[in-house]
Design a protein around this motif. Sequence first.
Motif, PDB file in Angstrom:
ATOM      1  N   SER A   1      38.331  33.859  54.548  1.00 22.33           N
ATOM      2  CA  SER A   1      38.993  35.008  55.024  1.00 22.33           C
ATOM      3  C   SER A   1      38.408  36.294  54.314  1.00 22.33           C
ATOM      4  N   ILE A   2      38.398  37.278  54.804  1.00 23.00           N
ATOM      5  CA  ILE A   2      38.279  38.655  54.259  1.00 23.00           C
ATOM      6  C   ILE A   2      39.262  39.152  53.518  1.00 23.00           C
ATOM      7  N   LYS A   3      39.265  39.232  52.202  1.00 22.89           N
ATOM      8  CA  LYS A   3      40.385  39.415  51.202  1.00 22.89           C
ATOM      9  C   LYS A   3      40.640  41.110  51.124  1.00 22.89           C
ATOM     10  N   PRO A   4      41.812  41.389  51.375  1.00 22.07           N
ATOM     11  CA  PRO A   4      42.150  42.823  51.458  1.00 22.07           C
ATOM     12  C   PRO A   4      42.413  43.294  49.887  1.00 22.07           C
ATOM     13  N   GLU A   5      42.650  44.356  49.578  1.00 20.60           N
ATOM     14  CA  GLU A   5      42.821  44.650  47.921  1.00 20.60           C
ATOM     15  C   GLU A   5      43.955  43.939  47.493  1.00 20.60           C
ATOM     16  N   ARG A   6      43.991  43.630  46.463  1.00 22.59           N
ATOM     17  CA  ARG A   6      45.007  42.790  45.810  1.00 22.59           C
ATOM     18  C   ARG A   6      45.479  41.614  46.234  1.00 22.59           C
ATOM     19  N   ALA A   7      44.631  40.967  47.091  1.00 25.00           N
ATOM     20  CA  ALA A   7      45.000  39.639  47.779  1.00 25.00           C
ATOM     21  C   ALA A   7      44.369  38.534  46.922  1.00 25.00           C
ATOM     22  N   HIS A   8      45.199  37.360  46.867  1.00 25.14           N
ATOM     23  CA  HIS A   8      44.653  36.449  45.854  1.00 25.14           C
ATOM     24  C   HIS A   8      44.817  35.068  46.588  1.00 25.14           C
ATOM     25  N   HIS A   9      44.016  34.061  46.402  1.00 27.77           N
ATOM     26  CA  HIS A   9      43.771  32.774  46.940  1.00 27.77           C
ATOM     27  C   HIS A   9      44.814  31.833  46.419  1.00 27.77           C
ATOM     28  N   CYS A  10      46.000  31.167  46.956  1.00 29.05           N
ATOM     29  CA  CYS A  10      46.943  30.297  46.356  1.00 29.05           C
ATOM     30  C   CYS A  10      46.471  28.904  46.898  1.00 29.05           C
ATOM     31  N   SER A  11      46.221  27.948  45.684  1.00 33.81           N
ATOM     32  CA  SER A  11      45.876  26.648  46.083  1.00 33.81           C
ATOM     33  C   SER A  11      46.743  25.742  46.668  1.00 33.81           C
TER      34      SER A  11
END
Length: 244
Positions: free
Chosen positions: A121-131
């Motif tokens: 996915s394209i990550k917006p600013e301050r987005a993080h991936h949750c495992s």
Amino acid sequence: MEYEYLVHRREADVHNRCCGGWVWCIRDICGIICAILTWLLILYAEFVVMYVMLLPSPYPIYSTVNSLIFQTFAFLAFASHLRTMFTDPGAVPKGNATKEMIQQMGFREGQVIFKCPKCCSIKPERAHHCSVCQRCIRKMDHHCPWVNNCVGENNQKYFVLFTFYIAVISVHALFLSVNQFVICIRHEWKECTYYSPPATVVFLLFLIFEALLFAIFTAVMLGTQMQAIWNDETVCIDEMEVKC
């Protein structure tokens, strides 16, 4: 702003959803157990406060006023927990980092965008991936097993309210427990409770331990959340990103 398209875009993404895609839910066994344990601890506090302390109390005004206060904040805590648990925290649509989608979003040629290699996915600013959620979450603060969900852009306010209400009923339960010991000793354990003195002591001691633990934990968490909101920041650390 290009990333606004991600926020408002509605698509048939049923990942981490139930009830026909209407409700956000995380199928994590650890989180489910922690959420159920949270409900059970609230119910235990309800039992001790109402049936061990307030209903048998020889002081009807004291019992009525404290019952209304405790029940109100306990209901608000439970409702806030459910809203935090079943609200989409701000998940970025999975698999939207395709050439066609990038062209539709109107990115300028040569513009740097970030793609999550785990959920594509394209990550917006301050987005993080949750495992745990297996999604990128906008303004993700952390994943909380006690609510079985991430705390992010859309549900942080419910999480803050939950920690506040739990802190309030924990402090209230501590006050009631200490006062109950005083009342029972004054009445020589007669007419102060429906249960025997040993059972009453066990109930009160466990409630004091629970209330003290959660009062400290939620007060610290509430302070951390308020500081993050005040500074407009998140505590989550970025995971690996890929430039497109």
